[in-house]
Write a protein that holds these residues in place. Structure first.
Motif, mmCIF file in Angstrom:
data_model
loop_
_atom_site.group_PDB
_atom_site.id
_atom_site.type_symbol
_atom_site.label_atom_id
_atom_site.label_comp_id
_atom_site.label_asym_id
_atom_site.label_seq_id
_atom_site.Cartn_x
_atom_site.Cartn_y
_atom_site.Cartn_z
ATOM 1 N N GLY A 183 0.798 -1.218 0.000
ATOM 2 C CA GLY A 183 0.000 0.000 0.000
ATOM 3 C C GLY A 183 0.830 1.265 0.000
ATOM 4 O O GLY A 183 0.301 2.365 0.031
ATOM 5 N N TYR A 184 2.159 1.112 -0.055
ATOM 6 C CA TYR A 184 3.015 2.284 -0.239
ATOM 7 C C TYR A 184 2.881 2.739 -1.692
ATOM 8 O O TYR A 184 2.462 1.974 -2.559
ATOM 9 N N CYS A 185 3.266 3.958 -1.973
ATOM 10 C CA CYS A 185 3.166 4.502 -3.327
ATOM 11 C C CYS A 185 4.011 3.676 -4.295
ATOM 12 O O CYS A 185 5.225 3.535 -4.109
ATOM 13 N N ALA A 186 3.379 3.139 -5.317
ATOM 14 C CA ALA A 186 4.064 2.281 -6.286
ATOM 15 C C ALA A 186 5.106 3.055 -7.090
ATOM 16 O O ALA A 186 6.167 2.525 -7.410
ATOM 17 N N TRP A 187 4.816 4.311 -7.424
ATOM 18 C CA TRP A 187 5.768 5.127 -8.180
ATOM 19 C C TRP A 187 7.023 5.383 -7.346
ATOM 20 O O TRP A 187 8.132 5.248 -7.843
ATOM 21 N N PHE B 142 9.869 5.213 0.214
ATOM 22 C CA PHE B 142 8.590 4.964 0.866
ATOM 23 C C PHE B 142 7.794 6.255 0.967
ATOM 24 O O PHE B 142 8.239 7.217 1.585
ATOM 25 N N PHE B 143 6.637 6.254 0.345
ATOM 26 C CA PHE B 143 5.657 7.313 0.532
ATOM 27 C C PHE B 143 4.312 6.622 0.695
ATOM 28 O O PHE B 143 4.082 5.562 0.118
ATOM 29 N N LYS B 144 3.444 7.225 1.459
ATOM 30 C CA LYS B 144 2.134 6.608 1.670
ATOM 31 C C LYS B 144 1.378 6.536 0.352
ATOM 32 O O LYS B 144 1.529 7.400 -0.511
ATOM 33 N N ASN C 57 -0.929 5.263 -5.463
ATOM 34 C CA ASN C 57 0.053 6.330 -5.644
ATOM 35 C C ASN C 57 -0.154 7.395 -4.579
ATOM 36 O O ASN C 57 -1.222 7.490 -3.969
ATOM 37 N N TYR C 58 0.839 8.229 -4.396
ATOM 38 C CA TYR C 58 0.844 9.251 -3.349
ATOM 39 C C TYR C 58 -0.148 10.383 -3.609
ATOM 40 O O TYR C 58 -0.801 10.856 -2.697
ATOM 41 N N LYS D 141 -0.800 14.050 -8.952
ATOM 42 C CA LYS D 141 0.357 14.427 -9.777
ATOM 43 C C LYS D 141 1.310 13.244 -9.954
ATOM 44 O O LYS D 141 1.829 13.011 -11.043
ATOM 45 N N ILE D 142 1.519 12.507 -8.871
ATOM 46 C CA ILE D 142 2.378 11.320 -8.957
ATOM 47 C C ILE D 142 1.705 10.254 -9.812
ATOM 48 O O ILE D 142 2.360 9.590 -10.617
ATOM 49 N N GLN D 143 0.406 10.122 -9.697
ATOM 50 C CA GLN D 143 -0.287 9.122 -10.499
ATOM 51 C C GLN D 143 -0.169 9.445 -11.991
ATOM 52 O O GLN D 143 -0.052 8.537 -12.810
ATOM 53 N N ALA D 144 -0.174 10.716 -12.343
ATOM 54 C CA ALA D 144 0.001 11.098 -13.748
ATOM 55 C C ALA D 144 1.376 10.636 -14.243
ATOM 56 O O ALA D 144 1.507 10.145 -15.371
#
Length: 150
Positions: free
Chosen positions: A91-95, A102-104, A120-121, A124-127
């Motif tokens: 469940g950490y940010c895949a990117w 490690f980002f939530k 993703n966090y 913007k990160i998901q993009a």
């Protein structure tokens, strides 16, 4: 005493420079609660095609985190095969994981790809993630789960 002090300071310096992500929990939860996926029903991503908030009446513990579900049916599906539903990389940010960080993961920023859930966090990160999810997955897979104990 003169010999002990340099050894003490050397040991202290090695602890101070250790990576901030050492010994992370295998499933991301917040500081004041133990909810996996931020309290969202992880089965709903697959069944409903969108995140649905869970209800504490339907809960299961998995790898030290509490997962909650919107219905008894979703709880039972999870219990039958939790690995099918839990977000990748705990469940950490895949990117971020692709970069060894490690980002939530935000349960509202998600992708289901090849039958797996990725968080993703932020939007913007998901993009950025959506530009090359397969490449990021390959990189993150090479780091996970060994990164937990670095």
């Amino acid at each position: 005493m003169r010999k002990i002090l340099p050894v003490f300071f050397l040991a202290l310096a090695s602890v101070a420079t250790a990576p901030a992500y050492a010994d992370k929990a295998p499933i991301y939860t917040k500081s004041f609660n133990n909810l996996g996926a931020g309290g969202y029903d992880v089965v709903s991503y697959f069944k409903d095609g969108s995140p649905v908030k869970g209800d504490k009446a339907y809960s299961a513990e998995y790898m030290g985190a509490d997962f909650i579900f919107a219905s008894q049916a979703n709880l039972e599906a999870f219990k039958a095969n939790p690995e099918e539903y839990v977000p990748q990389y705990g469940g950490y940010c895949a990117w971020a994981m692709a970069d060894g960080k490690f980002f939530k993961g935000d349960p509202k920023q998600w992708t289901v790809l090849d039958g797996k859930l990725y968080l993703n966090y932020s939007d913007k990160i998901q993009a950025k993630w959506k530009a090359d999810p397969e490449g990021f997955i390959q990189s993150a897979d090479a780091k996970w789960p060994d990164i937990l104990n670095r």
